[in-house]
Write a protein that holds these residues in place. Structure first.
Motif, short mmCIF file in Angstrom:
data_model
loop_
_atom_site.label_atom_id
_atom_site.label_comp_id
_atom_site.label_asym_id
_atom_site.label_seq_id
_atom_site.Cartn_x
_atom_site.Cartn_y
_atom_site.Cartn_z
N LEU A 3 0.76 -1.28 -0.09
CA LEU A 3 0.03 -0.07 0.13
C LEU A 3 1.06 1.26 0.02
O LEU A 3 0.42 2.31 -0.51
N ASP A 4 2.01 1.10 0.87
CA ASP A 4 2.92 2.34 0.74
C ASP A 4 3.44 2.58 -0.64
O ASP A 4 3.60 3.88 -1.18
N THR A 5 3.68 1.58 -1.38
CA THR A 5 4.47 1.52 -2.70
C THR A 5 3.28 2.10 -3.77
O THR A 5 3.41 3.07 -4.40
N VAL A 6 1.96 1.75 -3.55
CA VAL A 6 0.98 2.04 -4.28
C VAL A 6 0.87 3.70 -4.23
O VAL A 6 0.80 4.53 -4.95
N THR A 35 1.43 6.25 -7.15
CA THR A 35 0.26 7.14 -7.69
C THR A 35 0.21 8.44 -7.04
O THR A 35 -0.73 9.40 -7.68
N GLY A 36 0.87 8.91 -6.05
CA GLY A 36 0.61 10.14 -5.49
C GLY A 36 -0.60 10.27 -4.68
O GLY A 36 -1.20 11.36 -4.27
N LYS A 37 -1.52 9.21 -4.56
CA LYS A 37 -2.76 9.13 -3.86
C LYS A 37 -2.63 8.10 -2.42
O LYS A 37 -1.96 7.13 -2.54
N VAL A 38 -2.97 8.64 -1.26
CA VAL A 38 -3.11 7.70 -0.20
C VAL A 38 -4.15 6.61 -0.55
O VAL A 38 -4.91 6.81 -1.30
N TYR A 49 -4.05 3.50 -13.07
CA TYR A 49 -3.06 3.90 -12.15
C TYR A 49 -1.68 3.06 -12.67
O TYR A 49 -0.57 3.36 -12.03
N GLU A 50 -1.77 2.06 -13.43
CA GLU A 50 -0.58 1.38 -14.20
C GLU A 50 0.06 0.42 -13.14
O GLU A 50 1.14 0.24 -12.78
N LEU A 51 -0.90 -0.02 -12.18
CA LEU A 51 -0.38 -0.91 -10.92
C LEU A 51 -0.40 -2.12 -11.65
O LEU A 51 -1.15 -2.84 -12.23
N GLY A 52 0.77 -3.05 -11.02
CA GLY A 52 1.00 -4.18 -11.33
C GLY A 52 0.01 -5.37 -10.33
O GLY A 52 -0.85 -4.62 -9.31
N ARG A 53 0.09 -6.65 -10.72
CA ARG A 53 -1.04 -7.34 -10.09
C ARG A 53 -0.95 -7.29 -8.67
O ARG A 53 -1.94 -7.27 -7.71
N GLY A 54 0.17 -7.70 -8.08
CA GLY A 54 0.53 -7.47 -6.60
C GLY A 54 0.17 -6.42 -5.75
O GLY A 54 -0.45 -6.40 -4.71
N ARG A 82 -2.81 0.60 7.51
CA ARG A 82 -3.11 2.16 7.50
C ARG A 82 -3.43 2.61 6.09
O ARG A 82 -2.82 2.26 5.36
N LEU A 83 -4.66 3.08 5.98
CA LEU A 83 -4.73 3.78 4.57
C LEU A 83 -4.63 5.20 4.40
O LEU A 83 -5.01 5.78 3.53
N ASP A 84 -4.24 5.91 5.76
CA ASP A 84 -4.25 7.48 5.90
C ASP A 84 -2.86 7.92 5.05
O ASP A 84 -2.96 9.14 5.11
N GLY A 85 -2.07 7.33 4.74
CA GLY A 85 -0.99 7.72 4.09
C GLY A 85 0.41 7.66 5.01
O GLY A 85 0.29 7.85 6.35
#
Length: 98
Positions: A7-10, A14-17, A47-52, A86-89
């Motif tokens: 999630l931190d790498t996402v 992406t620049g989004k929490v 978002y060009e995110l990979g599967r993992g 944690r989803l808040d960034g």
């Protein structure tokens, strides 16, 4: 890589929490009954995110922030410090986003 690390790498990519992406998913009608592949396709397209990385978000979108205790406090690359994601960034935890 732990759930939280995914999630931190996402966030870094992406620049989004993560919560912003989860909210966007809910606005699109994605939830517990949505097929994982549909969410993965959206995340790859938008978002060009990979599967993992996408699957970490799929878990949160479909199941919430609680994860299995199986990896909490365990050793190895998939261990998490907490059973609650944690989803808040990253900045909210006092770390820098690079």
């Amino acid at each position: 890589m732990s759930f939280q690390a995914y999630l931190d790498t996402v966030e870094k990519n992406t620049g989004k929490v993560p919560q912003e992406i989860v909210d966007e998913a809910r606005d699109r009608g994605f939830g517990a009954d949505t097929k994982s592949g549909e969410i993965v396709t959206w995340l790859a397209d938008d978002y060009e995110l990979g599967r993992g990385h996408a699957m970490a978000l799929v878990h949160v979108i479909k199941n919430g922030v609680q994860i299995s205790d199986k990896h909490v406090g365990a050793t190895g690359v998939h261990r998490d410090e907490s059973g609650v994601l944690r989803l808040d960034g990253i900045a909210k935890r006092g770390e820098s986003v690079r």
